[in-house]
Design a protein around this motif. Sequence first.
Motif, PDB file in Angstrom:
ATOM      1  N   VAL A 176      50.819  23.594  38.150  1.00 27.80           N
ATOM      2  CA  VAL A 176      51.503  24.534  38.708  1.00 27.80           C
ATOM      3  C   VAL A 176      52.862  25.006  37.910  1.00 27.80           C
ATOM      4  O   VAL A 176      53.123  26.145  37.588  1.00 27.80           O
ATOM      5  N   TYR A 177      53.500  24.061  37.401  1.00 23.04           N
ATOM      6  CA  TYR A 177      54.722  23.946  36.768  1.00 23.04           C
ATOM      7  C   TYR A 177      54.573  24.742  35.729  1.00 23.04           C
ATOM      8  O   TYR A 177      55.148  25.758  34.972  1.00 23.04           O
ATOM      9  N   SER A 178      53.475  24.279  34.836  1.00 19.63           N
ATOM     10  CA  SER A 178      53.275  24.964  33.670  1.00 19.63           C
ATOM     11  C   SER A 178      52.813  26.315  33.811  1.00 19.63           C
ATOM     12  O   SER A 178      53.402  27.367  32.977  1.00 19.63           O
ATOM     13  N   ALA A 179      52.038  26.840  34.620  1.00 21.08           N
ATOM     14  CA  ALA A 179      51.442  28.235  35.005  1.00 21.08           C
ATOM     15  C   ALA A 179      52.744  28.999  35.200  1.00 21.08           C
ATOM     16  O   ALA A 179      52.997  30.023  34.806  1.00 21.08           O
ATOM     17  N   CYS A 180      53.785  28.413  36.162  1.00 20.46           N
ATOM     18  CA  CYS A 180      55.054  29.278  36.542  1.00 20.46           C
ATOM     19  C   CYS A 180      55.762  29.328  35.258  1.00 20.46           C
ATOM     20  O   CYS A 180      56.602  30.568  35.564  1.00 20.46           O
ATOM     21  N   MET A 181      55.999  28.425  34.664  1.00 24.46           N
ATOM     22  CA  MET A 181      56.979  28.610  33.682  1.00 24.46           C
ATOM     23  C   MET A 181      56.306  29.856  32.635  1.00 24.46           C
ATOM     24  O   MET A 181      56.996  30.504  31.832  1.00 24.46           O
ATOM     25  N   GLU A 182      55.176  29.583  32.309  1.00 23.70           N
ATOM     26  CA  GLU A 182      54.619  30.623  31.312  1.00 23.70           C
ATOM     27  C   GLU A 182      54.620  32.158  32.153  1.00 23.70           C
ATOM     28  O   GLU A 182      54.875  32.987  31.346  1.00 23.70           O
ATOM     29  N   ILE A 183      54.141  32.328  33.304  1.00 21.03           N
ATOM     30  CA  ILE A 183      54.464  33.526  34.002  1.00 21.03           C
ATOM     31  C   ILE A 183      55.949  34.112  34.014  1.00 21.03           C
ATOM     32  O   ILE A 183      55.773  35.254  33.636  1.00 21.03           O
ATOM     33  N   SER A 184      56.697  33.197  34.246  1.00 22.69           N
ATOM     34  CA  SER A 184      58.291  33.709  34.324  1.00 22.69           C
ATOM     35  C   SER A 184      59.056  33.825  32.815  1.00 22.69           C
ATOM     36  O   SER A 184      59.816  34.568  33.094  1.00 22.69           O
ATOM     37  N   ARG A 185      58.501  33.225  31.856  1.00 22.89           N
ATOM     38  CA  ARG A 185      58.875  33.218  30.625  1.00 22.89           C
ATOM     39  C   ARG A 185      60.392  32.596  30.581  1.00 22.89           C
ATOM     40  O   ARG A 185      61.280  32.943  30.088  1.00 22.89           O
ATOM     41  N   ALA A 186      60.635  31.775  31.745  1.00 23.27           N
ATOM     42  CA  ALA A 186      62.077  31.065  32.083  1.00 23.27           C
ATOM     43  C   ALA A 186      62.388  30.096  30.970  1.00 23.27           C
ATOM     44  O   ALA A 186      61.271  29.380  30.211  1.00 23.27           O
ATOM     45  N   GLN A 187      63.660  29.771  30.782  1.00 17.18           N
ATOM     46  CA  GLN A 187      63.967  28.779  29.676  1.00 17.18           C
ATOM     47  C   GLN A 187      63.872  27.373  30.290  1.00 17.18           C
ATOM     48  O   GLN A 187      63.390  26.508  29.595  1.00 17.18           O
ATOM     49  N   PHE A 188      64.212  27.077  31.569  1.00 14.93           N
ATOM     50  CA  PHE A 188      63.940  25.824  32.121  1.00 14.93           C
ATOM     51  C   PHE A 188      63.700  26.070  33.545  1.00 14.93           C
ATOM     52  O   PHE A 188      64.057  27.077  34.218  1.00 14.93           O
ATOM     53  N   GLY A 189      63.144  25.171  34.203  1.00 19.82           N
ATOM     54  CA  GLY A 189      62.912  25.079  35.605  1.00 19.82           C
ATOM     55  C   GLY A 189      62.949  23.906  36.304  1.00 19.82           C
ATOM     56  O   GLY A 189      62.725  22.573  35.822  1.00 19.82           O
ATOM     57  N   LEU A 190      62.797  23.829  37.778  1.00 20.96           N
ATOM     58  CA  LEU A 190      62.749  22.564  38.691  1.00 20.96           C
ATOM     59  C   LEU A 190      61.653  22.849  39.669  1.00 20.96           C
ATOM     60  O   LEU A 190      61.479  23.879  40.345  1.00 20.96           O
ATOM     61  N   LEU A 191      60.703  21.915  39.769  1.00 19.02           N
ATOM     62  CA  LEU A 191      59.989  22.134  40.987  1.00 19.02           C
ATOM     63  C   LEU A 191      60.265  20.525  41.975  1.00 19.02           C
ATOM     64  O   LEU A 191      60.030  19.709  41.688  1.00 19.02           O
ATOM     65  N   HIS A 192      60.437  21.266  43.078  1.00 15.42           N
ATOM     66  CA  HIS A 192      60.927  20.255  44.081  1.00 15.42           C
ATOM     67  C   HIS A 192      59.756  20.118  44.946  1.00 15.42           C
ATOM     68  O   HIS A 192      59.164  21.035  45.631  1.00 15.42           O
ATOM     69  N   ILE A 193      59.638  19.112  45.663  1.00 19.07           N
ATOM     70  CA  ILE A 193      58.795  18.700  46.691  1.00 19.07           C
ATOM     71  C   ILE A 193      59.690  18.001  47.859  1.00 19.07           C
ATOM     72  O   ILE A 193      60.251  16.920  47.478  1.00 19.07           O
ATOM     73  N   TYR A 194      59.363  18.331  49.127  1.00 22.54           N
ATOM     74  CA  TYR A 194      60.175  17.713  50.291  1.00 22.54           C
ATOM     75  C   TYR A 194      59.563  16.640  50.505  1.00 22.54           C
ATOM     76  O   TYR A 194      58.321  16.487  50.977  1.00 22.54           O
ATOM     77  N   ASN A 195      60.352  15.646  50.625  1.00 26.59           N
ATOM     78  CA  ASN A 195      60.052  14.204  51.092  1.00 26.59           C
ATOM     79  C   ASN A 195      60.482  14.139  52.560  1.00 26.59           C
ATOM     80  O   ASN A 195      61.736  13.945  52.868  1.00 26.59           O
ATOM     81  N   LYS A 196      59.569  13.782  53.542  1.00 26.95           N
ATOM     82  CA  LYS A 196      59.950  13.935  54.790  1.00 26.95           C
ATOM     83  C   LYS A 196      60.371  12.600  55.361  1.00 26.95           C
ATOM     84  O   LYS A 196      61.446  12.479  56.022  1.00 26.95           O
ATOM     85  N   GLU A 197      59.937  11.469  54.481  1.00 29.72           N
ATOM     86  CA  GLU A 197      60.489  10.032  55.084  1.00 29.72           C
ATOM     87  C   GLU A 197      62.119  10.066  54.687  1.00 29.72           C
ATOM     88  O   GLU A 197      62.791   9.523  55.568  1.00 29.72           O
ATOM     89  N   SER A 198      62.322  10.528  53.609  1.00 25.59           N
ATOM     90  CA  SER A 198      63.789  10.405  53.024  1.00 25.59           C
ATOM     91  C   SER A 198      64.837  11.326  53.395  1.00 25.59           C
ATOM     92  O   SER A 198      65.905  11.593  53.264  1.00 25.59           O
ATOM     93  N   ALA A 258      64.860  14.228  51.768  1.00 19.96           N
ATOM     94  CA  ALA A 258      65.319  14.698  50.433  1.00 19.96           C
ATOM     95  C   ALA A 258      64.281  15.534  49.558  1.00 19.96           C
ATOM     96  O   ALA A 258      63.126  15.527  49.897  1.00 19.96           O
ATOM     97  N   LEU A 259      65.025  16.404  48.802  1.00 21.87           N
ATOM     98  CA  LEU A 259      63.934  16.915  47.668  1.00 21.87           C
ATOM     99  C   LEU A 259      64.041  16.296  46.510  1.00 21.87           C
ATOM    100  O   LEU A 259      64.777  15.713  45.989  1.00 21.87           O
ATOM    101  N   LEU A 260      62.528  16.058  46.156  1.00 20.20           N
ATOM    102  CA  LEU A 260      62.127  15.201  44.937  1.00 20.20           C
ATOM    103  C   LEU A 260      61.700  16.181  43.974  1.00 20.20           C
ATOM    104  O   LEU A 260      61.006  17.044  44.095  1.00 20.20           O
ATOM    105  N   ILE A 261      62.277  15.870  42.741  1.00 19.80           N
ATOM    106  CA  ILE A 261      61.935  16.801  41.573  1.00 19.80           C
ATOM    107  C   ILE A 261      60.648  16.146  40.994  1.00 19.80           C
ATOM    108  O   ILE A 261      60.556  14.848  40.510  1.00 19.80           O
ATOM    109  N   VAL A 262      59.681  17.067  40.833  1.00 26.76           N
ATOM    110  CA  VAL A 262      58.411  16.162  40.481  1.00 26.76           C
ATOM    111  C   VAL A 262      57.960  16.897  38.962  1.00 26.76           C
ATOM    112  O   VAL A 262      57.144  16.460  38.266  1.00 26.76           O
ATOM    113  N   GLN A 263      58.609  17.793  38.776  1.00 23.96           N
ATOM    114  CA  GLN A 263      58.463  18.581  37.333  1.00 23.96           C
ATOM    115  C   GLN A 263      59.928  19.284  37.063  1.00 23.96           C
ATOM    116  O   GLN A 263      60.590  19.872  37.870  1.00 23.96           O
ATOM    117  N   PRO A 264      60.463  19.060  35.800  1.00 26.52           N
ATOM    118  CA  PRO A 264      59.619  18.706  34.595  1.00 26.52           C
ATOM    119  C   PRO A 264      59.605  17.184  34.420  1.00 26.52           C
ATOM    120  O   PRO A 264      60.179  16.488  35.468  1.00 26.52           O
TER     121      PRO A 264
END
Length: 524
Positions: free
Chosen positions: A14-36, A38-44
């Motif tokens: 997903v991260y790879s596809a989104c970065m290719e589509i957006s042509r962005a220089q960098f990015g962050l993919l967060h997943i929300y962790n219910k137990e903590s 908090a937002l957890l960075i899973v990519q890059p």
Amino acid sequence: IHSAHDADKLFESVYSACMEISRAQFGLLHIYNKESGALLIVQPKDRSQTMHSVLSGNDEWAIPSWVFFNKRIIEVKLGEAHPEMETDLYRCKAISALSVPFFSGEEILGILTVFWNDTSSSSNEKLVSNLQTVLYQAVLAYNNIVQVATVNQKLDELMLVSTYSEKLMGLVDKHDIIRSLFETTFKYFSIDITGFLVIQKRTHEFLYWSRGLVDEKYIRSICKDTVDCFSQMAGVRIQEQRVRIRKLPQPENTNVAISKQLSFSHVIPVCWDDHKFGAVFFGAVKELNNEQEKLAMLMSLVSQTRIALNNAKLYSDMKENYIRTIKALAIAVDAKDTYTHGHSENVMNIAEEIAREMGIDEKGIGIIRDAGLLHDIGKIGIPGYILNKPGPLTYEEFNGIMKTHSTLGANIVKEVPFLYDLHKLILYHHEHYDGGGYPERLKGEQIPLGARILHVADAFEAMTSNRPYRSSLEKKEAIRRLIENSGKQFDPAVIEAFLRLAEKKGWVDWSEKADERASASNLI
């Protein structure tokens, strides 16, 4: 995206596809962790597993945090004030940023944030639509992965319960059942201390295992908590002073002391209808992942343990009834032979003490005890005139009739399944160490150890009791004859153990007769 079979691979795609589509220089993919929470960075990957609160004030994270709370897309550009938030893109070296949430149902699953650091690239409606399409497909794939993982987890849980249930099959000793629970708990769960409060008629027990060293005061505190919880849950008041704490032998244990406060602790009562077996304690220094699911699994294992303990109790009750019946037969034998009243019980007690002196385990001692009680059960088939004959038996009476009592007795108990282990001890309790006994003229190690012990106990008890054809011997004389026949009629190792027992009981006093004791040892 849909070919990914685990979350890590999915997020990478997903991260790879989104970065290719957006042509962005960098990015962050967060997943929300219910137990903590908090937002957890899973990519890059070089940033993965970085977790921060959704309330973080860091500018790089302020954008996804705002999106999390507002649940909608936001675009931020350098030098342009956003009407709903304030952030400084200079700190994250970006010209513009776009943050897009993606949902599973009504809940946010995660947030994609892309950054551009040049003016040639930026956000537009088509880009947003394309990213949303990719993220929607990601949600579908993620839900499938979660469902498959949930099904696999349930299968693993069912397999664990099934395997544990099979492990319990055939176990009829409550301590073996409890040990099996401890082994399974330590193998499959991050439990550091587990205990079992065993309710008994007189003195109760608190049996436990631990992954490390536990202070006695600490384990007493755990025992007290377990007793209090059980008393409250079961409605039965247990006095703590009547509970004996004992650590069961365990195969693995570290020398690291467990001194921290337990983050997880739970007590589960073990009851079946009106019968209360006790309670199980589970404790862990670290918090358990998916605590409620783990607790449900532990309760399933305890439920299987409860079934096994109830079966063991039914088996024990049945065995006790059989033993009472057989004991009644033994009493009938003693009553039939007026000169040997109480003989079987005396042999049982002496044999048990010899077995303990030799370091035999509890299970083996139990078999020897029962065999001692029933060793002459075959005499019920011997005519009374032979048993009570005032003079010596004739050759035909002894060899043709009397000698058959051990075989008759073995055949009686052999037909009762849980007395089967006794039959060889009863069959061979008149075999001689040198091969001169009966019924099969076995010798040495061919004779079961229990039978060799019974032979010594039986001979000593017989010599020190009155018989129709002679008066009883003094204990010292009987012991002298045992020593004299050590290595011939009797096993020297058993005689040595018997002598230690005799000394403890005061039947002989070697303190002033060191030469006689040395002479006895030499004879043995």
